[in-house]
Design a protein around this motif. Structure first.
Motif, PDB file in Angstrom:
ATOM      1  N   ILE A  11     -27.512 -26.901 -40.645  1.00 33.10           N
ATOM      2  CA  ILE A  11     -28.768 -26.125 -40.652  1.00 33.10           C
ATOM      3  C   ILE A  11     -29.129 -25.698 -39.222  1.00 33.10           C
ATOM      4  O   ILE A  11     -29.507 -24.551 -38.942  1.00 33.10           O
ATOM      5  CB  ILE A  11     -29.913 -26.950 -41.281  1.00 33.10           C
ATOM      6  CG1 ILE A  11     -29.643 -27.131 -42.779  1.00 33.10           C
ATOM      7  CG2 ILE A  11     -31.273 -26.249 -41.095  1.00 33.10           C
ATOM      8  CD1 ILE A  11     -30.571 -28.100 -43.468  1.00 33.10           C
ATOM      9  N   PHE A  12     -28.959 -26.611 -38.314  1.00 34.13           N
ATOM     10  CA  PHE A  12     -29.287 -26.352 -36.912  1.00 34.13           C
ATOM     11  C   PHE A  12     -28.431 -25.197 -36.353  1.00 34.13           C
ATOM     12  O   PHE A  12     -28.922 -24.286 -35.687  1.00 34.13           O
ATOM     13  CB  PHE A  12     -29.098 -27.636 -36.099  1.00 34.13           C
ATOM     14  CG  PHE A  12     -29.453 -27.447 -34.654  1.00 34.13           C
ATOM     15  CD1 PHE A  12     -30.785 -27.334 -34.252  1.00 34.13           C
ATOM     16  CD2 PHE A  12     -28.453 -27.353 -33.693  1.00 34.13           C
ATOM     17  CE1 PHE A  12     -31.092 -27.151 -32.907  1.00 34.13           C
ATOM     18  CE2 PHE A  12     -28.774 -27.164 -32.362  1.00 34.13           C
ATOM     19  CZ  PHE A  12     -30.094 -27.059 -31.969  1.00 34.13           C
ATOM     20  N   THR A  17     -27.545 -19.681 -34.736  1.00 38.01           N
ATOM     21  CA  THR A  17     -26.835 -18.391 -34.850  1.00 38.01           C
ATOM     22  C   THR A  17     -27.831 -17.262 -35.183  1.00 38.01           C
ATOM     23  O   THR A  17     -27.778 -16.174 -34.613  1.00 38.01           O
ATOM     24  CB  THR A  17     -25.769 -18.449 -35.984  1.00 38.01           C
ATOM     25  OG1 THR A  17     -25.139 -19.703 -35.927  1.00 38.01           O
ATOM     26  CG2 THR A  17     -24.792 -17.322 -35.879  1.00 38.01           C
ATOM     27  N   TYR A  18     -28.748 -17.577 -36.110  1.00 39.57           N
ATOM     28  CA  TYR A  18     -29.731 -16.579 -36.512  1.00 39.57           C
ATOM     29  C   TYR A  18     -30.574 -16.143 -35.318  1.00 39.57           C
ATOM     30  O   TYR A  18     -30.770 -14.947 -35.065  1.00 39.57           O
ATOM     31  CB  TYR A  18     -30.616 -17.146 -37.634  1.00 39.57           C
ATOM     32  CG  TYR A  18     -31.644 -16.157 -38.106  1.00 39.57           C
ATOM     33  CD1 TYR A  18     -31.293 -15.128 -38.984  1.00 39.57           C
ATOM     34  CD2 TYR A  18     -32.956 -16.228 -37.645  1.00 39.57           C
ATOM     35  CE1 TYR A  18     -32.218 -14.209 -39.394  1.00 39.57           C
ATOM     36  CE2 TYR A  18     -33.897 -15.299 -38.045  1.00 39.57           C
ATOM     37  CZ  TYR A  18     -33.528 -14.287 -38.927  1.00 39.57           C
ATOM     38  OH  TYR A  18     -34.453 -13.359 -39.310  1.00 39.57           O
ATOM     39  N   PHE A  24     -30.028 -11.035 -29.820  1.00 40.18           N
ATOM     40  CA  PHE A  24     -29.006 -10.057 -29.432  1.00 40.18           C
ATOM     41  C   PHE A  24     -29.424  -8.640 -29.892  1.00 40.18           C
ATOM     42  O   PHE A  24     -29.325  -7.665 -29.157  1.00 40.18           O
ATOM     43  CB  PHE A  24     -27.672 -10.465 -30.076  1.00 40.18           C
ATOM     44  CG  PHE A  24     -26.524  -9.596 -29.659  1.00 40.18           C
ATOM     45  CD1 PHE A  24     -26.086  -9.545 -28.334  1.00 40.18           C
ATOM     46  CD2 PHE A  24     -25.856  -8.804 -30.602  1.00 40.18           C
ATOM     47  CE1 PHE A  24     -25.037  -8.730 -27.964  1.00 40.18           C
ATOM     48  CE2 PHE A  24     -24.800  -7.984 -30.227  1.00 40.18           C
ATOM     49  CZ  PHE A  24     -24.392  -7.960 -28.902  1.00 40.18           C
ATOM     50  N   ARG A  25     -29.931  -8.579 -31.126  1.00 39.15           N
ATOM     51  CA  ARG A  25     -30.373  -7.300 -31.690  1.00 39.15           C
ATOM     52  C   ARG A  25     -31.556  -6.735 -30.893  1.00 39.15           C
ATOM     53  O   ARG A  25     -31.606  -5.545 -30.585  1.00 39.15           O
ATOM     54  CB  ARG A  25     -30.772  -7.511 -33.158  1.00 39.15           C
ATOM     55  CG  ARG A  25     -30.910  -6.250 -33.922  1.00 39.15           C
ATOM     56  CD  ARG A  25     -30.936  -6.478 -35.409  1.00 39.15           C
ATOM     57  NE  ARG A  25     -31.318  -5.238 -36.075  1.00 39.15           N
ATOM     58  CZ  ARG A  25     -32.565  -4.878 -36.303  1.00 39.15           C
ATOM     59  NH1 ARG A  25     -33.563  -5.665 -35.962  1.00 39.15           N
ATOM     60  NH2 ARG A  25     -32.827  -3.724 -36.888  1.00 39.15           N
ATOM     61  N   VAL A  26     -32.488  -7.678 -30.583  1.00 44.45           N
ATOM     62  CA  VAL A  26     -33.655  -7.242 -29.806  1.00 44.45           C
ATOM     63  C   VAL A  26     -33.202  -6.658 -28.469  1.00 44.45           C
ATOM     64  O   VAL A  26     -33.650  -5.587 -28.041  1.00 44.45           O
ATOM     65  CB  VAL A  26     -34.633  -8.428 -29.600  1.00 44.45           C
ATOM     66  CG1 VAL A  26     -35.700  -8.085 -28.564  1.00 44.45           C
ATOM     67  CG2 VAL A  26     -35.299  -8.801 -30.921  1.00 44.45           C
ATOM     68  N   VAL A  27     -32.251  -7.383 -27.819  1.00 42.14           N
ATOM     69  CA  VAL A  27     -31.756  -6.901 -26.515  1.00 42.14           C
ATOM     70  C   VAL A  27     -31.084  -5.536 -26.677  1.00 42.14           C
ATOM     71  O   VAL A  27     -31.307  -4.617 -25.885  1.00 42.14           O
ATOM     72  CB  VAL A  27     -30.785  -7.938 -25.895  1.00 42.14           C
ATOM     73  CG1 VAL A  27     -30.080  -7.356 -24.668  1.00 42.14           C
ATOM     74  CG2 VAL A  27     -31.545  -9.200 -25.518  1.00 42.14           C
ATOM     75  N   LEU A  28     -30.245  -5.412 -27.753  1.00 47.88           N
ATOM     76  CA  LEU A  28     -29.545  -4.134 -27.983  1.00 47.88           C
ATOM     77  C   LEU A  28     -30.532  -2.987 -28.167  1.00 47.88           C
ATOM     78  O   LEU A  28     -30.375  -1.905 -27.609  1.00 47.88           O
ATOM     79  CB  LEU A  28     -28.664  -4.229 -29.236  1.00 47.88           C
ATOM     80  CG  LEU A  28     -27.346  -4.963 -29.109  1.00 47.88           C
ATOM     81  CD1 LEU A  28     -26.569  -4.870 -30.417  1.00 47.88           C
ATOM     82  CD2 LEU A  28     -26.486  -4.398 -27.988  1.00 47.88           C
TER      83      LEU A  28
END
Ligand SMILES: Nc1ncnc2c1ncn2[C@@H]1O[C@H](COP(=O)(O)OP(=O)(O)OP(=O)(O)O)[C@@H](O)[C@H]1O
Ligand SMILES: [Mg+2]
Length: 473
Positions: A11-12, A17-18, A24-28
Motif C-alpha cells: 500500500i505504501f 508511486t501515485y 511528475f504530472r504537475v511538474v510536466l
C-alpha cells in the motif's frame, strides 16, 4: 505478521508511486514539458501508421487563386487548437477590443473529425493535409465538405475585411501581385448623406444579387454586378464603395491601372482575386482620356465582362468611378458591362441637413433657412468640402454654419463671389430641392457662363438615381 507487513509495504509503495506520478504530472504541466512529451509520443505513434498527404496550393498552374486554399485557411484560423501551435499571429479584430489568431508559417495544427486525427501544415503558399491512410476513405470527403460549410458560414461574418492593392510586377513573377492590408474604412450607408430611398434601393439590389447564385447559373452568366459611380470630386464615391464593402462584408480589390503593365496583366489580377469581393477601378475616365495606362480599351472591356473568372459560382461586384461619363466610350457603359449607374451630385440642402446632423448633431438651427436660401440660389459645394468645414468647427455649431454659409457664398474658396439673387434664379428655373436637380444644373450652367463654376459639373442631370439596366438579380 509478515503478510501484514508486506501488505503495508504494498500500500505504501502504491501511495508513493501515485504521489510521484501526480507530482511528475504537475511538474510536466507547470513547466510545459507536457507538450514535448505529447509531441514525442505522437512521433512514436506515427511510426505505426501510414499517412497520406494532400496539398492545397494557393495558386493553380495558371497562377489563378485556389478558392479552396482560402476556405481551408479561414477554417483553420477558427480552430481552438490554433492556440497550441508554437507560433501564432495575433491581430486586432473588427472591434477594437477583439483579438484574433492567425496561423503562422510552418506550423502544424491538429483537428479531430469523426474520430480521426487530421493534421495541417502551413507551408509557404501551400497548406498540407496529413491524414492516416486508414481514415482517408471514411473521413476525407465529409471532412472537406465540413470545411466548405464552416468557412462559408465564417465568411458571412468575416472578422476582418481586406483591402488589396496591386503592386508593380516583382521578383515573384506574376504570383501574388496583390498586397493586402486590413480594410477598416468606417463608412456605412448610414453615415453617407444620400437620399434614404436610394440607399435602400442599392442595399436591396446588392442583397438580391448576393442571393442570386442559382439564377445567374441558370442563365449561364458570370455572377457579377457592375456599378458606375460618377460625379464631381468629394461627393462620396469612394466612401460609397467602402459602405458597399462593409454592407456585403466583401474584400476590396482596388486596381491602380497605372501599375498594370498590359491587358494580360489585368486579366491576371482578376484571376487572382477571390470570390465575394469588390473589384474597384477608380477614375476610369481619367485613365482612358489621359491614356495613362498600358491597358487598351479592349482589355478593359473584356475585364468588365469578367469572363475570365474561374467559375460562375464566384460572385464579384465591380465598381468603377468617374468624374463624368460624357466622354467615355459608350461600349464601356453599355448594359451588361455597367448594370447600375449612380450619380453623385454636389451637396444640396437635404444632404446638407444630413451632414449637419451627423457632424454637428444639429437637427435644426436658426441659420438653416439662410442656408436653404443659398442652396436654392444655386450655390453648392461638395459634401467633402462642407464636412471638412463642419469638422474643423465642430465645437461651435453656429460658427460651423456661418463658415459653411460664407464658403457657399464665395463658392468654396473665394475664387469669385457668388451672390446670385433670387430673381436671377427664378429666371433660370427654381431648383426642385431634390438631390440633384435640373434647376441646380441650370444655375450651374449660368455660373459657368460667367466663369464662376469651379467644379467639373456633371452636365446632364440624371438625379441621384439608381438605374438598374438589367440582371435584376
Ligand atoms: N455624401 C456624403 N456623405 C457624407 N460624407 C461625405 C459624402 N461625400 C463626401 N463625404 C466626405 O468627404 C470626404 C471625401 O469623400 P470621397 O473620398 O468619398 O469622395 P470622392 O467622390 O471619392 O472624391 P474623388 O472623386 O476626389 O475621389 C470623405 O471623408 C467623406 O466622409
Ligand atoms: Mg474617390
Amino acid at each position: 505478521m509478515t503478510i501484514v507487513y508486506s501488505l503495508f509495504f504494498l500500500i505504501f509503495s502504491f501511495l508513493l508511486t501515485y504521489i510521484f506520478l501526480f507530482l511528475f504530472r504537475v511538474v510536466l504541466i507547470k513547466t510545459g514539458l507536457i507538450y514535448i512529451v505529447k509531441k514525442k509520443w505522437r512521433s512514436i505513434e506515427d511510426c505505426f501508421h501510414v499517412y497520406q498527404f494532400f496539398k492545397v496550393p494557393e495558386f493553380n498552374e495558371s497562377t489563378q487563386r485556389n478558392q479552396l486554399y482560402h476556405k481551408v485557411l479561414v477554417y483553420l484560423n477558427s480552430l481552438t487548437s490554433i492556440e497550441d501551435s508554437d507560433f501564432t499571429n495575433l491581430f486586432t479584430g473588427k472591434k477594437s477590443n477583439e483579438i484574433v489568431l492567425h496561423l503562422d508559417q510552418n506550423q502544424i495544427i491538429e483537428d479531430d473529425f469523426l474520430g480521426a486525427r487530421i493534421f495541417w501544415i502551413n507551408e509557404k503558399e501551400t497548406l498540407v493535409l496529413k491524414i492516416r491512410k486508414a481514415d482517408k476513405r471514411r473521413v476525407l470527403r465529409p471532412y472537406l465538405q465540413h470545411i466548405d460549410t464552416v468557412s462559408d458560414e465564417l465568411d458571412e461574418k468575416k472578422w476582418e475585411l481586406k483591402l488589396y492593392v496591386n503592386v508593380v510586377d516583382n521578383h515573384d513573377g506574376r504570383k501574388g501581385r496583390w498586397r493586402s492590408v486590413p480594410f477598416t474604412h468606417p463608412s456605412t450607408f448610414d453615415t453617407l448623406a444620400m437620399e434614404s430611398d436610394l440607399k435602400n434601393k442599392v442595399k436591396s439590389d446588392l442583397h438580391s444579387f448576393a442571393k442570386a447564385k442559382q439564377y445567374y447559373h441558370r442563365l449561364g452568366r458570370v455572377w457579377k454586378r457592375s456599378y458606375l459611380l460618377y460625379g464631381p470630386s468629394g461627393t462620396g464615391k469612394s466612401s460609397f464603395i467602402a459602405a458597399m464593402a462593409n454592407f456585403l462584408s466583401y474584400d476590396v480589390y482596388d486596381i491602380d491601372l497605372s501599375k498594370v503593365s498590359d491587358d494580360s496583366d489585368l486579366k491576371f489580377l482578376l484571376l487572382q482575386s477571390t470570390t465575394k469581393s469588390l473589384i474597384v477601378i477608380e477614375d476610369l475616365d481619367r485613365y482612358l482620356s489621359e491614356k495613362s495606362t498600358a491597358v487598351s480599351l479592349s482589355g478593359i472591356l473584356s475585364f468588365m465582362d469578367g469572363i475570365l473568372t474561374s467559375s460562375c459560382g464566384e460572385e464579384r461586384v465591380m465598381v468603377f468611378t468617374m468624374n463624368g461619363k460624357d466622354h467615355v466610350d459608350p461600349a464601356i457603359l453599355r448594359p451588361g458591362r455597367i448594370d447600375v449607374h449612380l450619380h453623385f451630385p454636389l451637396c444640396n440642402f437635404t444632404a446638407f441637413k444630413t451632414l449637419a446632423n451627423s457632424y454637428l448633431g444639429l437637427k435644426d438651427h436658426k441659420l438653416f433657412p439662410q442656408v436653404e436660401e443659398i442652396f436654392q440660389n444655386g450655390a453648392s459645394l461638395s459634401p467633402a468640402e462642407i464636412s471638412e468645414l463642419m469638422i474643423s468647427n465642430r465645437n461651435s455649431p453656429s460658427r460651423a454654419l456661418k463658415t459653411v454659409i460664407n464658403a457657399l457664398q464665395t463658392d468654396g474658396d473665394g475664387r469669385g463671389a457668388l451672390h446670385i439673387g433670387r430673381r436671377s434664379v427664378e429666371e433660370i428655373g427654381e431648383p426642385s430641392g431634390a438631390f440633384c436637380t435640373e434647376g441646380v444644373n441650370a444655375v450651374k450652367e449660368f455660373k459657368k457662363l460667367y466663369g464662376l463654376l469651379r467644379v467639373k459639373s456633371s452636365r446632364k442631370s440624371q438625379s441621384f438615381d439608381l438605374i438598374g439596366r438589367q440582371n435584376e438579380g
